[in-house]
Design an enzyme around this catalytic site. Structure first.
Site, PDB file in Angstrom:
ATOM      1  N   HIS A 138       0.828  -1.214   0.000  1.00 12.28           N
ATOM      2  CA  HIS A 138       0.000   0.000   0.000  1.00 12.28           C
ATOM      3  C   HIS A 138       0.862   1.265   0.000  1.00 12.28           C
ATOM      4  O   HIS A 138       2.010   1.260   0.460  1.00 12.28           O
ATOM      5  CB  HIS A 138      -0.922  -0.006   1.226  1.00 12.28           C
ATOM      6  CG  HIS A 138      -0.160   0.006   2.519  1.00 12.28           C
ATOM      7  ND1 HIS A 138       0.318   1.162   3.077  1.00 12.28           N
ATOM      8  CD2 HIS A 138       0.225  -1.001   3.332  1.00 12.28           C
ATOM      9  CE1 HIS A 138       0.961   0.865   4.192  1.00 12.28           C
ATOM     10  NE2 HIS A 138       0.933  -0.438   4.371  1.00 12.28           N
ATOM     11  N   ARG A 157      -5.956   0.528   3.692  1.00 10.69           N
ATOM     12  CA  ARG A 157      -4.796   1.075   2.984  1.00 10.69           C
ATOM     13  C   ARG A 157      -4.392   0.181   1.812  1.00 10.69           C
ATOM     14  O   ARG A 157      -3.936   0.677   0.773  1.00 10.69           O
ATOM     15  CB  ARG A 157      -3.633   1.344   3.952  1.00 10.69           C
ATOM     16  CG  ARG A 157      -3.150   0.166   4.787  1.00 10.69           C
ATOM     17  CD  ARG A 157      -2.281   0.703   5.923  1.00 10.69           C
ATOM     18  NE  ARG A 157      -1.551  -0.298   6.701  1.00 10.69           N
ATOM     19  CZ  ARG A 157      -2.038  -0.950   7.762  1.00 10.69           C
ATOM     20  NH1 ARG A 157      -3.284  -0.755   8.140  1.00 10.69           N
ATOM     21  NH2 ARG A 157      -1.282  -1.804   8.437  1.00 10.69           N
ATOM     22  N   GLU A 216      -1.451  -6.948   7.428  1.00  7.35           N
ATOM     23  CA  GLU A 216      -0.144  -6.642   8.028  1.00  7.35           C
ATOM     24  C   GLU A 216       0.078  -7.563   9.227  1.00  7.35           C
ATOM     25  O   GLU A 216      -0.879  -8.109   9.806  1.00  7.35           O
ATOM     26  CB  GLU A 216      -0.129  -5.161   8.452  1.00  7.35           C
ATOM     27  CG  GLU A 216       1.167  -4.665   9.083  1.00  7.35           C
ATOM     28  CD  GLU A 216       2.398  -4.926   8.242  1.00  7.35           C
ATOM     29  OE1 GLU A 216       2.808  -6.114   8.145  1.00  7.35           O
ATOM     30  OE2 GLU A 216       2.970  -3.968   7.701  1.00  7.35           O
ATOM     31  N   HIS A 268       0.924  -5.633   2.499  1.00  6.10           N
ATOM     32  CA  HIS A 268       1.608  -4.822   3.516  1.00  6.10           C
ATOM     33  C   HIS A 268       3.092  -5.172   3.599  1.00  6.10           C
ATOM     34  O   HIS A 268       3.502  -6.252   3.169  1.00  6.10           O
ATOM     35  CB  HIS A 268       0.942  -5.084   4.864  1.00  6.10           C
ATOM     36  CG  HIS A 268      -0.521  -4.768   4.837  1.00  6.10           C
ATOM     37  ND1 HIS A 268      -1.023  -3.568   5.255  1.00  6.10           N
ATOM     38  CD2 HIS A 268      -1.578  -5.495   4.381  1.00  6.10           C
ATOM     39  CE1 HIS A 268      -2.331  -3.559   5.077  1.00  6.10           C
ATOM     40  NE2 HIS A 268      -2.701  -4.719   4.551  1.00  6.10           N
TER      41      HIS A 268
HETATM   42  O1  LIG Z   1       3.897  -0.421  11.521  1.00  9.72           O
HETATM   43  C1  LIG Z   1       3.703  -1.408  10.790  1.00  9.72           C
HETATM   44  O2  LIG Z   1       2.656  -2.066  10.786  1.00  9.72           O
HETATM   45  C2  LIG Z   1       4.811  -1.835   9.843  1.00  9.72           C
HETATM   46  C3  LIG Z   1       4.553  -1.368   8.446  1.00  9.72           C
HETATM   47  O3  LIG Z   1       4.311   0.004   8.367  1.00  9.72           O
HETATM   48  O4  LIG Z   1       5.999  -1.278  10.314  1.00  9.72           O
HETATM   49  P1  LIG Z   1       7.461  -1.940  10.263  1.00  9.72           P
HETATM   50  O5  LIG Z   1       8.073  -1.581   8.932  1.00  9.72           O
HETATM   51  O6  LIG Z   1       8.164  -1.225  11.394  1.00  9.72           O
HETATM   52  O7  LIG Z   1       7.358  -3.406  10.493  1.00  9.72           O
END
Ligand SMILES: O=C(O)[C@@H](CO)OP(=O)(O)O
Length: 247
Positions: A10, A61, A88, A182
């Site tokens: 996204h 998103r 995610e 994600h």
């Molecule tokens: O905050 C989150 O859910 C992820 C993606 O944005 O972050 P990170 O890259 O720190 O795993």
């Protein structure tokens, strides 16, 4: 015969811009993120790799990035399937917390263990707390499978059944298949496709809004390891920015 898979993280969300751990919190795209989705759609259109089917998570998103990109590519009409298994990674009790403050409070080692280790999940989220998804109707069927926190290993375990049962059949049917998801659910997919080790996956970051194309052979092995970003220079710069979040 090769099978074409297009991965799209996204565009930037409001919480990406605020540097907050997001996970399953259903945050909207911001202006920049919508622009990234438009650019992603232009790259898809220019490449001629027009998706026949799209798979998304249950989070807006990813859903809206797919819708915007496909609209730009004139493929807004293709069939869509959605699954929580593309969500995610659930960030547990870190959801809603600032990454820079978390780094300062817990130190580099713990911060990176939580963010990028293969098998160390953050502390579980408190049921009923502000950023928990308890009672969210879209997850009503999950029962015991509803995560309270996840590490990348957990994401791979819940993602693979969907890969096998829903995405692989589309690829085998010869459909150009778009997966809009994600940072960490796509890291799980790329780890699986490229056979990246549990250690090396820590160094892999997926940039927002940049289409990544895999041509897969009949064993669903990538013909080019790592796939190919449609805009490689922009993707490399954006991936470095993801790696540096919190600093
Ligand atoms: O905050 C989150 O859910 C992820 C993606 O944005 O972050 P990170 O890259 O720190 O795993």
């Amino acid at each position: 015969m090769t099978h074409t898979l297009v991965l799209l993280r996204h565009g930037e969300s409001e919480w990406n811009a605020k540097n907050l751990f997001t996970g399953w919190v259903d945050v909207p795209l911001n202006e920049k993120g919508r622009g990234e989705a438009v650019r992603g759609g232009e790259l898809i259109r220019e490449s001629g790799l027009l998706p026949d089917v799209v798979h998304t998570s249950l989070l807006r998103r990813a859903i809206n990035t797919a819708a915007i990109s496909l609209d730009v590519a004139d493929r807004h009409w293709i069939p869509v399937r959605r699954s929580w298994r593309l969500n995610e990674r659930h960030y547990g009790a870190l959801q809603g917390k600032n990454k820079k403050q978390t780094l300062e409070e817990y130190g580099e080692e713990q911060f990176m263990l939580w963010r990028r280790s293969f098998d160390v999940p953050p502390p579980p989220i408190e049921p009923g707390s502000e950023w928990s998804q308890d009672g969210d109707p879209r997850y009503a069927d999950l029962g015991d499978e509803m995560p309270r926190t996840e590490c990348l290993k957990d994401v791979i375990e819940r993602f693979l059944p969907y890969w096998e049962s829903a995405i692989v059949p589309d690829l085998r049917a010869g459909l150009v298949t778009l997966v809009a998801a994600h940072g960490n659910s796509l890291r799980a997919l790329v780890k699986h496709l490229d056979g990246i080790s549990d250690e090396d996956i820590a160094g892999l970051n997926i940039p927002t809004g940049m289409p990544l194309v895999y041509e897969l052979d009949d064993d669903l092995e990538p013909t080019v390891p790592g796939g190919r970003y449609l805009d490689p220079d922009a993707a490399a710069a954006a991936a470095a920015a993801v790696a540096n979040q919190g600093r």
